[in-house]
Design a protein around this motif. Sequence first.
Motif, PDB file in Angstrom:
ATOM      1  N   ALA A   1      -3.827   8.647  -2.704  1.00  0.00           N
ATOM      2  CA  ALA A   1      -3.423   9.559  -3.765  1.00  0.00           C
ATOM      3  C   ALA A   1      -4.138  10.892  -3.630  1.00  0.00           C
ATOM      4  O   ALA A   1      -5.234  10.999  -3.092  1.00  0.00           O
TER       5      ALA A   1
ATOM      6  N   GLY B   1       0.275  11.826  -2.353  1.00  0.00           N
ATOM      7  CA  GLY B   1       0.495  10.653  -3.180  1.00  0.00           C
ATOM      8  C   GLY B   1      -0.089  10.858  -4.557  1.00  0.00           C
ATOM      9  O   GLY B   1      -1.004  11.662  -4.744  1.00  0.00           O
TER      10      GLY B   1
ATOM     11  N   ARG C   1       0.837  -1.203   0.000  1.00  0.00           N
ATOM     12  CA  ARG C   1       0.000   0.000   0.000  1.00  0.00           C
ATOM     13  C   ARG C   1       0.872   1.254   0.000  1.00  0.00           C
ATOM     14  O   ARG C   1       1.970   1.267   0.521  1.00  0.00           O
TER      15      ARG C   1
ATOM     16  N   GLU D   1       8.503  -2.191  -6.061  1.00  0.00           N
ATOM     17  CA  GLU D   1       8.442  -1.044  -5.171  1.00  0.00           C
ATOM     18  C   GLU D   1       9.826  -0.722  -4.638  1.00  0.00           C
ATOM     19  O   GLU D   1      10.678  -1.605  -4.484  1.00  0.00           O
TER      20      GLU D   1
ATOM     21  N   ARG E   1       1.546   1.099 -14.851  1.00  0.00           N
ATOM     22  CA  ARG E   1       0.848   1.740 -13.730  1.00  0.00           C
ATOM     23  C   ARG E   1       1.833   2.041 -12.607  1.00  0.00           C
ATOM     24  O   ARG E   1       2.719   1.255 -12.301  1.00  0.00           O
ATOM     25  N   HIS E   2       1.683   3.197 -12.012  1.00  0.00           N
ATOM     26  CA  HIS E   2       2.583   3.534 -10.902  1.00  0.00           C
ATOM     27  C   HIS E   2       1.881   4.381  -9.852  1.00  0.00           C
ATOM     28  O   HIS E   2       0.860   5.007 -10.110  1.00  0.00           O
ATOM     29  N   ASP E   3       2.463   4.319  -8.665  1.00  0.00           N
ATOM     30  CA  ASP E   3       2.021   5.123  -7.526  1.00  0.00           C
ATOM     31  C   ASP E   3       3.275   5.620  -6.819  1.00  0.00           C
ATOM     32  O   ASP E   3       4.288   4.927  -6.776  1.00  0.00           O
ATOM     33  N   TYR E   4       3.198   6.814  -6.260  1.00  0.00           N
ATOM     34  CA  TYR E   4       4.304   7.286  -5.427  1.00  0.00           C
ATOM     35  C   TYR E   4       3.783   8.325  -4.448  1.00  0.00           C
ATOM     36  O   TYR E   4       2.749   8.955  -4.669  1.00  0.00           O
TER      37      TYR E   4
ATOM     38  N   SER F   1      -1.378   8.580  -8.080  1.00  0.00           N
ATOM     39  CA  SER F   1      -1.706   7.257  -8.604  1.00  0.00           C
ATOM     40  C   SER F   1      -2.060   7.384 -10.080  1.00  0.00           C
ATOM     41  O   SER F   1      -2.923   8.183 -10.448  1.00  0.00           O
ATOM     42  N   ARG F   2      -1.379   6.599 -10.909  1.00  0.00           N
ATOM     43  CA  ARG F   2      -1.664   6.596 -12.346  1.00  0.00           C
ATOM     44  C   ARG F   2      -1.860   5.143 -12.784  1.00  0.00           C
ATOM     45  O   ARG F   2      -0.878   4.445 -13.060  1.00  0.00           O
ATOM     46  N   PRO F   3      -3.094   4.678 -12.861  1.00  0.00           N
ATOM     47  CA  PRO F   3      -3.357   3.270 -13.211  1.00  0.00           C
ATOM     48  C   PRO F   3      -2.813   2.868 -14.565  1.00  0.00           C
ATOM     49  O   PRO F   3      -2.516   1.699 -14.793  1.00  0.00           O
TER      50      PRO F   3
ATOM     51  N   PRO G   1      -7.496  10.184  -7.633  1.00  0.00           N
ATOM     52  CA  PRO G   1      -7.357   8.936  -8.388  1.00  0.00           C
ATOM     53  C   PRO G   1      -7.070   9.212  -9.855  1.00  0.00           C
ATOM     54  O   PRO G   1      -7.709  10.068 -10.478  1.00  0.00           O
TER      55      PRO G   1
END
Length: 306
Positions: free
Chosen positions: A11, A36, A7, A64, A80-83, A38-40, A14
């Motif tokens: 974000a 945060g 997790r 990760e 897809r990325h999240d940071y 989030s880019r699906p 979204p």
Amino acid sequence: MPVTADRLPGAAAPGDPAPPPGLVVVGRFDQTPGYGVSRPRGAGSWLFTWTTGGRGRLRQGGTETWAGAGDLVVLAPGVRHDYGVAPGAPRWRFWWAHCRARPSWAAWLSPYGAGDGLHVVAPTPAQVHDRIEAAFRRMLADARWTGTGAPPAAEDDREEVAVAHGTAARELALCALEEVVLLTAGAARHPSSGPGVDPRVRRAQELIAADPAAPHTVRSLAAAVALSPSRFAHLFSQQLGRSPMRALREARLHHAARLLEGTGLPVERVAVASGFASPFHFNRVFRERYGMPPGAYRAGGPMVGT
């Protein structure tokens, strides 16, 4: 080291939009817990992040990493990325840049690939941090250049985000980012050269790097480090995860890429100068490695995922 993701902090919104491909955008953020992105579907361009303080957590696909001061983390497009600010961290201070990366950067970043298009270039020695910071400041200034008069001074960096609109501004900004890539990738400890590597294997690596075009063989490299060919090949592959000849081919391709970028030698001459006896074989393996033939690479085609 990258681990399986679980997790990230929530974000900001979204599906946060990313800059359109082709733009060069640079910024500097100082974010607190809760931040945060989030880019699906990922982004259409490459994302470079350089952490100067605090701690960030970045995830691309199923890979990760946590970023601390002095870490360059690069995310390839289309995944897809999240940071965001890492859990438990008081903040995350970092520079970032979205752009279409230059083809030559692939060879510098590929040794630091962690999977799913995520690259972790770390650790970098503290001695180069000031120069990397200066390069980002210059990138922010150059991106604001209108093409009239001199570019803004790098010290005049009150703005946190800049988009390079003109061709000259984009190229100047990319030159500054290229310095960041070279400084980090050149100074960071290569994953295959960390503590615990047998000195004889390290010596063989040095021999390959010093003259990749030389007629190296498993037998000649083994003799140079006083091992039998079978023992040398086993030890090299065991410690570095690839055979001596695979490492030699990578070194030759890297050398060829540098010649294509920095000289006007015909492709056939580049092949010979890089240790490839057959131009046809050279064209085939170069295309496999860089996603394009040598001529297109020299012309500055788009960088592909590594």
